[in-house]
Design a protein around this motif. Structure first.
Motif, PDB file in Angstrom:
ATOM      1  N   PHE A 131       0.816  -1.197   0.000  1.00 47.34           N
ATOM      2  CA  PHE A 131       0.000   0.000   0.000  1.00 47.34           C
ATOM      3  C   PHE A 131       0.857   1.257   0.000  1.00 47.34           C
ATOM      4  N   GLU A 132       0.240   2.361  -0.285  1.00 49.33           N
ATOM      5  CA  GLU A 132       0.945   3.625  -0.340  1.00 49.33           C
ATOM      6  C   GLU A 132       1.558   3.957   1.015  1.00 49.33           C
ATOM      7  N   THR A 133       2.724   4.635   0.970  1.00 54.33           N
ATOM      8  CA  THR A 133       3.493   4.873   2.178  1.00 54.33           C
ATOM      9  C   THR A 133       2.866   5.943   3.059  1.00 54.33           C
ATOM     10  N   GLY A 134       1.948   6.752   2.528  1.00 56.49           N
ATOM     11  CA  GLY A 134       1.369   7.819   3.322  1.00 56.49           C
ATOM     12  C   GLY A 134       0.417   7.341   4.395  1.00 56.49           C
ATOM     13  N   ALA A 135      -0.114   6.136   4.276  1.00 54.99           N
ATOM     14  CA  ALA A 135      -1.061   5.593   5.258  1.00 54.99           C
ATOM     15  C   ALA A 135      -0.356   4.574   6.142  1.00 54.99           C
ATOM     16  N   LYS A 136      -0.876   4.389   7.332  1.00 53.35           N
ATOM     17  CA  LYS A 136      -0.311   3.423   8.259  1.00 53.35           C
ATOM     18  C   LYS A 136      -1.066   2.100   8.182  1.00 53.35           C
ATOM     19  N   SER A 137      -0.384   1.050   8.622  1.00 56.42           N
ATOM     20  CA  SER A 137      -0.999  -0.268   8.710  1.00 56.42           C
ATOM     21  C   SER A 137      -0.958  -0.741  10.149  1.00 56.42           C
ATOM     22  N   TRP A 138      -2.032  -1.410  10.569  1.00 55.44           N
ATOM     23  CA  TRP A 138      -2.166  -1.881  11.948  1.00 55.44           C
ATOM     24  C   TRP A 138      -2.519  -3.362  11.921  1.00 55.44           C
ATOM     25  N   ARG A 139      -2.096  -4.059  12.971  1.00 57.76           N
ATOM     26  CA  ARG A 139      -2.422  -5.479  13.081  1.00 57.76           C
ATOM     27  C   ARG A 139      -3.367  -5.695  14.249  1.00 57.76           C
ATOM     28  N   LEU A 140      -4.409  -6.476  13.997  1.00 61.08           N
ATOM     29  CA  LEU A 140      -5.417  -6.790  15.000  1.00 61.08           C
ATOM     30  C   LEU A 140      -5.436  -8.298  15.224  1.00 61.08           C
ATOM     31  N   SER A 141      -5.276  -8.729  16.456  1.00 57.84           N
ATOM     32  CA  SER A 141      -5.360 -10.155  16.784  1.00 57.84           C
ATOM     33  C   SER A 141      -5.909 -10.312  18.198  1.00 57.84           C
ATOM     34  N   ASN A 142      -6.903 -11.179  18.357  1.00 57.15           N
ATOM     35  CA  ASN A 142      -7.412 -11.459  19.703  1.00 57.15           C
ATOM     36  C   ASN A 142      -6.864 -12.777  20.251  1.00 57.15           C
ATOM     37  N   ASN A 143      -5.775 -13.252  19.644  1.00 59.37           N
ATOM     38  CA  ASN A 143      -5.072 -14.422  20.153  1.00 59.37           C
ATOM     39  C   ASN A 143      -4.043 -13.953  21.190  1.00 59.37           C
ATOM     40  N   PRO A 144      -4.188 -14.343  22.462  1.00 57.83           N
ATOM     41  CA  PRO A 144      -3.278 -13.861  23.504  1.00 57.83           C
ATOM     42  C   PRO A 144      -1.815 -14.213  23.241  1.00 57.83           C
ATOM     43  N   ALA A 145      -1.579 -15.254  22.436  1.00 58.79           N
ATOM     44  CA  ALA A 145      -0.200 -15.676  22.169  1.00 58.79           C
ATOM     45  C   ALA A 145       0.481 -14.824  21.103  1.00 58.79           C
ATOM     46  N   VAL A 146      -0.277 -13.979  20.448  1.00 56.21           N
ATOM     47  CA  VAL A 146       0.264 -13.169  19.356  1.00 56.21           C
ATOM     48  C   VAL A 146       0.486 -11.745  19.830  1.00 56.21           C
ATOM     49  N   LYS A 147       1.660 -11.205  19.523  1.00 55.84           N
ATOM     50  CA  LYS A 147       1.949  -9.815  19.852  1.00 55.84           C
ATOM     51  C   LYS A 147       1.478  -8.932  18.704  1.00 55.84           C
ATOM     52  N   ALA A 148       0.336  -8.307  18.890  1.00 54.23           N
ATOM     53  CA  ALA A 148      -0.237  -7.437  17.863  1.00 54.23           C
ATOM     54  C   ALA A 148      -0.509  -6.078  18.481  1.00 54.23           C
TER      55      ALA A 148
END
Length: 336
Positions: free
Chosen positions: A14-31
């Motif tokens: 994606f274009e560099t002007g926007a940010k990307s975020w990670r969503l996870s409701n797995n407690p073992a995953v660092k998001a």
């Protein structure tokens, strides 16, 4: 390491002007976030939220979108088709509402599931709903509400599409599997092409071409009595009605159309709707294209894989060494 590579690949898309975020409701995953509400609150208009798969009985609940976002999940039927995702779990939501302030939002690869009625409600213009699942244990519906325009609904595996209030104009509905019906208001309009629909398409002032209506009975019809429609190159399991267009075909034997119409030949849930190469739907569309969801310029994508590069196999040892490090084998593909 595997999670880092996934994020880096997605960020490059994606274009560099926007940010990307990670969503996870797995407690073992660092998001970055574990709830949809928190990810939505942190994201700015134009940002992308990548949604991890959830456990079988977990969900991100009910999502309300109030700003322009790109939301990307991993797809569905991930265990049924080849080379899908390294992780086979879906990103589950109960419902989503795209408010009028969220014009331009795009939603890909999510799995809408609930024991009752599940819905995605679009109240904004210039929205893209593509490659999502809306079909299980209830009436899972895509709603078009309010005076909206330029909404694209493509390559989904859905139960119903309803325009139940307001005027929806210039709606583009293509290459979907619709397990029940499409119903539009008499003030609305659009293009409905290359879909597989069980019962009927009721719309006005629209182009309706290259669809396959596979159910049987008196309700199986594209309603030619609804004014302003152009209806051509559609296949019906039932009677044709009074449209009079010789390019439409009635009383078609659907077992001759699809590779696995009865669902007992071992194909995946969505793969069974592929066409038999020599069947009556092959080349029966306008200008000789195939009818149905796998025809046309943007065919249905098995498992709803989103349009980003994906890792479909990852071998990550539990431990490494100072000498050899941590040897990781990853297989990845791009996805249109």
């Amino acid at each position: 390491m595997k999670n880092l590579i996934v994020i880096l690949i997605c960020l490059s898309f994606f274009e560099t002007g926007a940010k990307s975020w990670r969503l996870s409701n797995n407690p073992a995953v660092k998001a970055g976030f574990s709830t949809f509400e928190a990810a939505h609150a942190a994201a700015a208009a134009g940002d992308t939220i990548y949604v991890d798969g959830t456990g079988e009985y977990l969900s991100y609940g009910h999502a309300i979108i109030t700003k322009k976002l790109v939301i990307i999940g991993p797809g569905y039927f991930l265990n049924e088709n080849d080379s899908t995702q390294a992780s086979k779990i879906y990103a589950r939501l109960y419902s989503m509402v795209i408010e009028s302030s969220a014009a331009g939002t795009e939603v890909y690869g999510l799995y809408f599931y609930a024991s009752g009625t599940t819905h995605l409600t679009v109240k904004a213009s210039n929205v893209v709903i593509s490659r999502n699942f809306f079909f299980q244990n209830g009436y899972n519906i895509i709603y078009l509400n309010g005076n909206i325009q330029n909404v694209t609904i493509t390559q989904n595996y859905a139960y119903q599409i309803h325009n139940n209030s307001g005027t929806a104009s210039n709606i583009f509905v293509a290459n979907n599997f619709i397990g029940d019906r499409i119903d539009m208001q008499n003030t609305s309009s659009g293009i409905f092409i290359n879909n597989v629909v069980r019962y009927h398409i009721h719309t006005y002032n629209s182009v309706i071409k290259n669809n396959i209506i596979y159910g049987e009975g008196s309700s199986v019809v594209i309603s030619e009595s609804y004014s302003g429609n152009t209806i051509a190159n559609n296949l019906y399991a039932g009677n044709l009605g009074s449209t009079g267009n010789s390019t439409n075909k009635a009383n078609v034997n659907m077992s001759e159309v699809f590779v696995d119409f009865a669902g007992n030949q071992g194909y995946s849930t969505d793969g069974r709707w592929q066409l038999k190469p020599e069947g009556p739907a092959a080349g029966a569309g306008e200008n000789g294209i195939d009818c149905g969801m796998f025809g046309g310029s943007a065919p249905y994508v098995l498992s709803g894989l989103p349009p980003v590069p994906r890792i479909y196999e990852a071998i990550v040892p539990a431990s490494g060494s100072i000498v050899s490090g941590l040897p990781v084998i990853i297989k990845a593909k791009s996805q249109n």
